[in-house]
Write a protein that holds these residues in place. Structure first.
Motif, PDB file in Angstrom:
ATOM      1  N   TRP A 150      34.019  84.292  17.378  1.00 37.17           N
ATOM      2  CA  TRP A 150      33.998  85.597  18.036  1.00 37.17           C
ATOM      3  C   TRP A 150      33.435  85.486  19.446  1.00 37.17           C
ATOM      4  O   TRP A 150      33.949  86.078  20.390  1.00 37.17           O
ATOM      5  CB  TRP A 150      33.153  86.589  17.225  1.00 37.17           C
ATOM      6  CG  TRP A 150      33.842  87.157  16.029  1.00 37.17           C
ATOM      7  CD1 TRP A 150      33.697  86.753  14.731  1.00 37.17           C
ATOM      8  CD2 TRP A 150      34.790  88.224  16.004  1.00 37.17           C
ATOM      9  NE1 TRP A 150      34.485  87.498  13.905  1.00 37.17           N
ATOM     10  CE2 TRP A 150      35.171  88.412  14.660  1.00 37.17           C
ATOM     11  CE3 TRP A 150      35.353  89.043  16.991  1.00 37.17           C
ATOM     12  CZ2 TRP A 150      36.081  89.384  14.262  1.00 37.17           C
ATOM     13  CZ3 TRP A 150      36.259  90.021  16.599  1.00 37.17           C
ATOM     14  CH2 TRP A 150      36.621  90.182  15.255  1.00 37.17           C
ATOM     15  N   ALA A 151      32.359  84.719  19.590  1.00 36.69           N
ATOM     16  CA  ALA A 151      31.680  84.629  20.881  1.00 36.69           C
ATOM     17  C   ALA A 151      32.493  83.862  21.916  1.00 36.69           C
ATOM     18  O   ALA A 151      32.440  84.171  23.105  1.00 36.69           O
ATOM     19  CB  ALA A 151      30.310  83.967  20.696  1.00 36.69           C
ATOM     20  N   PHE A 152      33.246  82.862  21.485  1.00 35.50           N
ATOM     21  CA  PHE A 152      34.035  82.054  22.409  1.00 35.50           C
ATOM     22  C   PHE A 152      35.377  82.710  22.731  1.00 35.50           C
ATOM     23  O   PHE A 152      35.876  82.604  23.850  1.00 35.50           O
ATOM     24  CB  PHE A 152      34.290  80.673  21.798  1.00 35.50           C
ATOM     25  CG  PHE A 152      33.211  79.672  22.070  1.00 35.50           C
ATOM     26  CD1 PHE A 152      33.529  78.402  22.538  1.00 35.50           C
ATOM     27  CD2 PHE A 152      31.879  79.966  21.856  1.00 35.50           C
ATOM     28  CE1 PHE A 152      32.544  77.458  22.786  1.00 35.50           C
ATOM     29  CE2 PHE A 152      30.885  79.046  22.098  1.00 35.50           C
ATOM     30  CZ  PHE A 152      31.218  77.781  22.573  1.00 35.50           C
ATOM     31  N   ASP A 153      35.970  83.376  21.749  1.00 32.48           N
ATOM     32  CA  ASP A 153      37.320  83.930  21.930  1.00 32.48           C
ATOM     33  C   ASP A 153      37.445  85.189  21.086  1.00 32.48           C
ATOM     34  O   ASP A 153      37.988  85.156  19.975  1.00 32.48           O
ATOM     35  CB  ASP A 153      38.362  82.882  21.523  1.00 32.48           C
ATOM     36  CG  ASP A 153      39.792  83.405  21.623  1.00 32.48           C
ATOM     37  OD1 ASP A 153      40.014  84.413  22.320  1.00 32.48           O
ATOM     38  OD2 ASP A 153      40.684  82.799  20.994  1.00 32.48           O
ATOM     39  N   ALA A 154      36.953  86.298  21.604  1.00 32.62           N
ATOM     40  CA  ALA A 154      36.908  87.539  20.830  1.00 32.62           C
ATOM     41  C   ALA A 154      38.302  88.044  20.468  1.00 32.62           C
ATOM     42  O   ALA A 154      38.534  88.482  19.335  1.00 32.62           O
ATOM     43  CB  ALA A 154      36.143  88.607  21.600  1.00 32.62           C
ATOM     44  N   GLU A 155      39.239  87.970  21.404  1.00 28.39           N
ATOM     45  CA  GLU A 155      40.585  88.463  21.117  1.00 28.39           C
ATOM     46  C   GLU A 155      41.251  87.607  20.047  1.00 28.39           C
ATOM     47  O   GLU A 155      41.895  88.120  19.122  1.00 28.39           O
ATOM     48  CB  GLU A 155      41.417  88.482  22.395  1.00 28.39           C
ATOM     49  CG  GLU A 155      40.991  89.557  23.390  1.00 28.39           C
ATOM     50  CD  GLU A 155      41.900  89.603  24.610  1.00 28.39           C
ATOM     51  OE1 GLU A 155      42.826  88.774  24.690  1.00 28.39           O
ATOM     52  OE2 GLU A 155      41.678  90.472  25.471  1.00 28.39           O
TER      53      GLU A 155
ATOM     54  N   PRO B  97      34.258  94.604  19.366  1.00 30.48           N
ATOM     55  CA  PRO B  97      33.349  95.425  20.184  1.00 30.48           C
ATOM     56  C   PRO B  97      33.962  95.782  21.533  1.00 30.48           C
ATOM     57  O   PRO B  97      34.757  95.025  22.090  1.00 30.48           O
ATOM     58  CB  PRO B  97      32.120  94.520  20.354  1.00 30.48           C
ATOM     59  CG  PRO B  97      32.180  93.576  19.197  1.00 30.48           C
ATOM     60  CD  PRO B  97      33.635  93.339  18.946  1.00 30.48           C
ATOM     61  N   ARG B  98      33.562  96.943  22.043  1.00 32.10           N
ATOM     62  CA  ARG B  98      34.071  97.431  23.315  1.00 32.10           C
ATOM     63  C   ARG B  98      33.879  96.407  24.429  1.00 32.10           C
ATOM     64  O   ARG B  98      32.780  95.934  24.668  1.00 32.10           O
ATOM     65  CB  ARG B  98      33.342  98.734  23.670  1.00 32.10           C
ATOM     66  CG  ARG B  98      33.654  99.288  25.056  1.00 32.10           C
ATOM     67  CD  ARG B  98      32.794 100.507  25.345  1.00 32.10           C
ATOM     68  NE  ARG B  98      31.374 100.242  25.206  1.00 32.10           N
ATOM     69  CZ  ARG B  98      30.622  99.711  26.171  1.00 32.10           C
ATOM     70  NH1 ARG B  98      31.178  99.379  27.340  1.00 32.10           N
ATOM     71  NH2 ARG B  98      29.330  99.495  25.976  1.00 32.10           N
ATOM     72  N   ASP B  99      34.978  96.085  25.137  1.00 33.33           N
ATOM     73  CA  ASP B  99      34.927  95.177  26.286  1.00 33.33           C
ATOM     74  C   ASP B  99      34.192  93.878  25.975  1.00 33.33           C
ATOM     75  O   ASP B  99      33.504  93.314  26.830  1.00 33.33           O
ATOM     76  CB  ASP B  99      34.255  95.846  27.492  1.00 33.33           C
ATOM     77  CG  ASP B  99      35.007  97.072  27.975  1.00 33.33           C
ATOM     78  OD1 ASP B  99      36.243  97.083  27.805  1.00 33.33           O
ATOM     79  OD2 ASP B  99      34.388  97.994  28.506  1.00 33.33           O
ATOM     80  N   ALA B 100      34.329  93.380  24.723  1.00 32.45           N
ATOM     81  CA  ALA B 100      33.562  92.201  24.309  1.00 32.45           C
ATOM     82  C   ALA B 100      33.869  90.987  25.167  1.00 32.45           C
ATOM     83  O   ALA B 100      32.968  90.233  25.536  1.00 32.45           O
ATOM     84  CB  ALA B 100      33.837  91.894  22.838  1.00 32.45           C
ATOM     85  N   ASP B 101      35.151  90.770  25.492  1.00 32.22           N
ATOM     86  CA  ASP B 101      35.507  89.604  26.297  1.00 32.22           C
ATOM     87  C   ASP B 101      34.880  89.675  27.687  1.00 32.22           C
ATOM     88  O   ASP B 101      34.512  88.655  28.266  1.00 32.22           O
ATOM     89  CB  ASP B 101      37.029  89.490  26.420  1.00 32.22           C
ATOM     90  CG  ASP B 101      37.641  88.774  25.220  1.00 32.22           C
ATOM     91  OD1 ASP B 101      36.910  88.014  24.568  1.00 32.22           O
ATOM     92  OD2 ASP B 101      38.826  88.986  24.942  1.00 32.22           O
TER      93      ASP B 101
END
Length: 338
Positions: free
Chosen positions: A135-140, A162-166
């Motif tokens: 998730w942290a490296f590639d949220a999409e 999460p909102r605007d996570a990337d």
């Protein structure tokens, strides 16, 4: 780890010695937290050096909460995982549901009318769920894979991205790493150092749209960590004062954060004095001492059980042995020196 966008830091001067409510984060309930300058500087140092932050300290001193603090103050998305003796480093990247895949294979053998092919039904990617570092490296990419995992089980919604996570980036908490085999911290640093790791049928690399994740790792010092691992981390030791006055002041400050206007100051001080005395008794017998977590448990119990300050003071003395004296040896007279 090098992020493609400028890194935001915490304004220590504005936040130190204040408290706030950390909101619900990734399934963890809201909680009050008091910000101190040392911990905020430690977060900023890890961000600036682009290193994981290893947080050391007694159980119950708020090590895990520090990661939530970073996510809250930096306005980042949050993911977490508690690790144990069975954890492998790959579990931080993804999990594979082999048991469910076997069950589906058995079902597929009996469902002759299944419209999908067995190969499609049992595709290994259907049983892969992203872990916190994916998730942290590639949220999409993690959101797409999680949707595929959820669809296999018939779920109507996948884990919400999460909102605007990337763009905002992530804080990842890896909790109690001292309970794992040494291959986990070593493998974790290898992945972070290379800024990439393998997942089934592919590789995941650091995000292109937002900052590199801040990885916060906690240890209760139950096992020695590899020296190479410690050298590559920023290390923050959460201090517990040894002096009576200093410890009482620290505990009372925490008590105000959690029980402001709910408990009289005299109760906060009385409970803190009990903690100091019972810590001393525990150490004399070589036992784990009570600390901040037990202090807050004791106050929470008397708040709910008592009505007046006098009631609660009496309850402190009654409940003390349950909250602070958890070892049989503390209920026995200390042995006299020979």
């Amino acid at each position: 780890m090098t992020g493609p966008t400028p890194i935001s830091f915490i304004d220590v001067a504005a936040r130190k010695d204040t408290d706030d409510t950390l909101p619900e984060q990734c399934g963890l309930p809201p909680v009050r937290h008091r910000f101190d300058a040392d911990s905020l500087h430690a977060i900023n140092a890890a961000l600036a050096a682009e290193r994981p932050l290893l947080v050391r300290g007694e159980p119950g001193t708020g090590k895990s909460q520090l990661a939530r603090t970073a996510a809250f103050l930096l306005d980042r998305a949050f993911r977490w995982k508690v690790v144990d003796a069975q954890t492998q480093v790959s579990d931080l990247f993804y999990s594979f549901d082999a048991v469910e895949r076997l069950a589906q294979a058995q079902v597929a053998g009996t469902n002759r009318g299944e419209t999908r092919s067995v190969a499609e039904l049992l595709d290994e990617l259907n049983f892969v769920r992203p872990g916190p570092l994916w998730w942290a490296f590639d949220a999409e990419g993690a959101a797409k894979q999680d949707a595929r995992y959820q669809a296999r089980s018939g779920a109507t919604t996948a884990t919400e991205l999460p909102r605007d996570a990337d763009r905002r980036g992530f804080v990842v908490l890896i909790d109690e790493i001292d309970k794992t085999d040494s291959s986990v911290p070593n493998g974790l640093l290898e992945a972070l150092g290379q800024s990439t790791f393998a997942v089934p049928r592919g590789q995941v690399a650091l995000p292109r749209k937002g900052p590199a994740p801040l990885v916060v790792i906690t240890t209760n010092e139950e096992r020695e960590l590899p020296s190479a691992f410690i050298r590559r981390c920023m290390v923050f030791q959460i201090p517990v004062p040894t002096g009576r006055t200093e410890l009482i002041e620290q505990l009372v400050a925490r008590g105000r954060t959690h029980f402001r206007r709910a408990l009289d100051e005299s109760l906060l001080v009385e409970a803190a004095e009990m903690v100091f005395d019972d810590r001393k008794a525990a150490r004399e017998r070589g036992l784990p001492p009570p600390g901040q977590a037990e202090y807050l448990d004791l106050l929470r119990a008397v708040q709910r059980l008592g009505v007046s300050t006098d009631d609660r003071s009496a309850l402190l003395r009654s409940i003390r042995r349950f909250a602070l004296r958890k070892h049989q040896e503390l209920h026995e007279p200390a042995s006299k020196p020979q």
